[in-house]
Design an enzyme around this catalytic site. Structure first.
Site, PDB file in Angstrom:
ATOM      1  N   TYR A   1       2.575  10.098 -11.005  1.00 30.35           N
ATOM      2  CA  TYR A   1       1.669   9.386 -10.350  1.00 30.35           C
ATOM      3  C   TYR A   1       0.919   8.578 -11.233  1.00 30.35           C
ATOM      4  O   TYR A   1       0.761   7.132 -10.926  1.00 30.35           O
ATOM      5  CB  TYR A   1       0.875  10.215  -9.504  1.00 30.35           C
ATOM      6  CG  TYR A   1      -0.227   9.544  -8.573  1.00 30.35           C
ATOM      7  CD1 TYR A   1       0.253   9.141  -7.390  1.00 30.35           C
ATOM      8  CD2 TYR A   1      -1.465   9.498  -8.702  1.00 30.35           C
ATOM      9  CE1 TYR A   1      -0.498   8.421  -6.638  1.00 30.35           C
ATOM     10  CE2 TYR A   1      -2.334   8.833  -8.103  1.00 30.35           C
ATOM     11  CZ  TYR A   1      -1.729   8.234  -6.815  1.00 30.35           C
ATOM     12  OH  TYR A   1      -2.934   7.419  -6.013  1.00 30.35           O
TER      13      TYR A   1
ATOM     14  N   ILE B   1     -10.208   9.296  -1.276  1.00 33.56           N
ATOM     15  CA  ILE B   1     -10.237   8.535  -0.069  1.00 33.56           C
ATOM     16  C   ILE B   1     -10.187   9.503   1.033  1.00 33.56           C
ATOM     17  O   ILE B   1      -8.974  10.110   0.839  1.00 33.56           O
ATOM     18  CB  ILE B   1     -10.029   7.299   0.061  1.00 33.56           C
ATOM     19  CG1 ILE B   1     -10.005   6.242  -0.986  1.00 33.56           C
ATOM     20  CG2 ILE B   1     -10.149   6.553   1.428  1.00 33.56           C
ATOM     21  CD1 ILE B   1     -11.454   5.777  -1.215  1.00 33.56           C
TER      22      ILE B   1
ATOM     23  N   ASN C   1       0.751  -1.333  -0.035  1.00 34.30           N
ATOM     24  CA  ASN C   1       0.042  -0.079   0.139  1.00 34.30           C
ATOM     25  C   ASN C   1       0.808   1.308   0.129  1.00 34.30           C
ATOM     26  O   ASN C   1       0.370   2.203  -0.241  1.00 34.30           O
ATOM     27  CB  ASN C   1      -0.893  -0.310   1.129  1.00 34.30           C
ATOM     28  CG  ASN C   1      -1.557   1.347   1.477  1.00 34.30           C
ATOM     29  OD1 ASN C   1      -2.243   1.796   1.117  1.00 34.30           O
ATOM     30  ND2 ASN C   1      -0.966   1.764   2.659  1.00 34.30           N
TER      31      ASN C   1
ATOM     32  N   THR D   1      -8.409  10.560   3.879  1.00 33.23           N
ATOM     33  CA  THR D   1      -7.298  10.181   4.661  1.00 33.23           C
ATOM     34  C   THR D   1      -6.521  11.321   5.120  1.00 33.23           C
ATOM     35  O   THR D   1      -6.777  12.430   4.794  1.00 33.23           O
ATOM     36  CB  THR D   1      -6.340   9.184   3.835  1.00 33.23           C
ATOM     37  OG1 THR D   1      -5.631  10.187   3.059  1.00 33.23           O
ATOM     38  CG2 THR D   1      -6.867   8.059   3.132  1.00 33.23           C
TER      39      THR D   1
ATOM     40  N   LYS E   1       1.156   4.358 -11.146  1.00 31.78           N
ATOM     41  CA  LYS E   1      -0.092   3.533 -10.866  1.00 31.78           C
ATOM     42  C   LYS E   1      -0.709   2.671 -12.040  1.00 31.78           C
ATOM     43  O   LYS E   1      -1.135   1.428 -11.868  1.00 31.78           O
ATOM     44  CB  LYS E   1      -1.168   4.545 -10.394  1.00 31.78           C
ATOM     45  CG  LYS E   1      -1.029   5.086  -9.036  1.00 31.78           C
ATOM     46  CD  LYS E   1      -0.487   4.255  -8.051  1.00 31.78           C
ATOM     47  CE  LYS E   1      -0.517   4.928  -6.655  1.00 31.78           C
ATOM     48  NZ  LYS E   1      -0.051   3.867  -5.444  1.00 31.78           N
TER      49      LYS E   1
END
Length: 254
Positions: free
Chosen positions: A156, A189, A91, A191, A160
């Site tokens: 990024y 998300i 992760n 976080t 990914k």
């Protein structure tokens, strides 16, 4: 009452907060012994404390997933402590810079690729021999950015997309060895990372734009991603490998 992972061992990288912490807690709730790996010790020890306070078994290994020696040591300490490795949630990751390609700094690009892409490779490289021995499962962290393009943030997106490709390659290589390898692809998300980046405030232009891209009208929760990881590692997903699962609130609907 039996739990899904009683007696099993799960390794979670980037377990210091957010999705990693939620996954560590979810694995522990299903009976797994959990190894929390991260560069940040204080936050990771808080994850361990939350697991043990709930009656679980966990310990922390400090590791930078972009460093081969760190990853080797992380996996070796896991097996030394618990005797085996059943599941891994790779992760750990960073966001990088939100700048156009022509302005993107080379050192930032290298850092994003080193952590987000090379880090997943190194984790699988050293995890897979042990997970093959237990016929377990791996879940890698991709993103909706690994399934579509975007205007800024080239490193990024590249990292990914690369995770999606590596997941398929590893899944094919280990399919006949009883090992399943999948990935998850979250949208935005909630976080500490996304909050700190200003993604979550609908009263800002960035936050309003991001929220508008989510047809469900909200951002996701770390626990929702964690539950997808748990399912992918469980026997309920025993015929599922090589896939990247969006957890996106409808972002990828054509």
């Amino acid at each position: 009452m039996s739990r899904m992972f009683d007696g099993d061992v799960a390794l979670v990288t980037g377990g210091s907060s957010g999705i990693g912490r939620a996954a560590a807690l979810a694995f522990a709730a299903e009976g797994a012994k959990v190894v929390v790996a991260s560069r940040r010790s204080e936050e990771s020890l808080e994850t361990v404390r939350q697991v043990t306070d709930a009656g679980g078994d966990a310990f922390f290994v400090q590791a930078d997933v972009s460093m081969s020696a760190d990853v080797q040591r992380m996996v070796a300490q896991t097996v030394e402590r618990y005797g085996k490795l059943n599941y891994a949630f790779n992760n750990a990751g960073i966001g990088g810079s939100m700048t156009p390609v022509a302005e993107y700094a080379e050192d930032v690009f290298d850092k994003v690729i080193a952590i987000n892409l090379k880090g997943v490779f190194l984790c699988m490289k050293y995890e897979l021999p042990h997970i093959a021995a237990t016929k377990g499962a791996i879940v890698n962290m991709s993103s909706v950015a690994g399934l579509v393009g975007g205007r800024v943030g080239v490193a990024y997106y590249a990292s990914k997309h690369g995770v999606v490709g590596m997941t398929k390659a590893a899944a094919l290589e280990y399919a006949d060895k009883g090992v399943r390898v999948n990935a998850v692809a979250p949208a935005v998300i909630r976080t500490p990372l996304t909050e700190g980046a200003g993604f979550l405030d609908p009263n800002t232009p960035l936050g309003a734009m991001l929220l508008a891209r989510h047809p469900m009208g909200r951002f996701g929760e770390a626990e929702e991603v964690a539950q997808a990881v748990i399912w992918l590692c469980s026997k309920q997903a025993s015929f599922t490998t090589g896939h990247t699962f969006p957890i996106d609130g409808g972002v990828l609907i054509p």
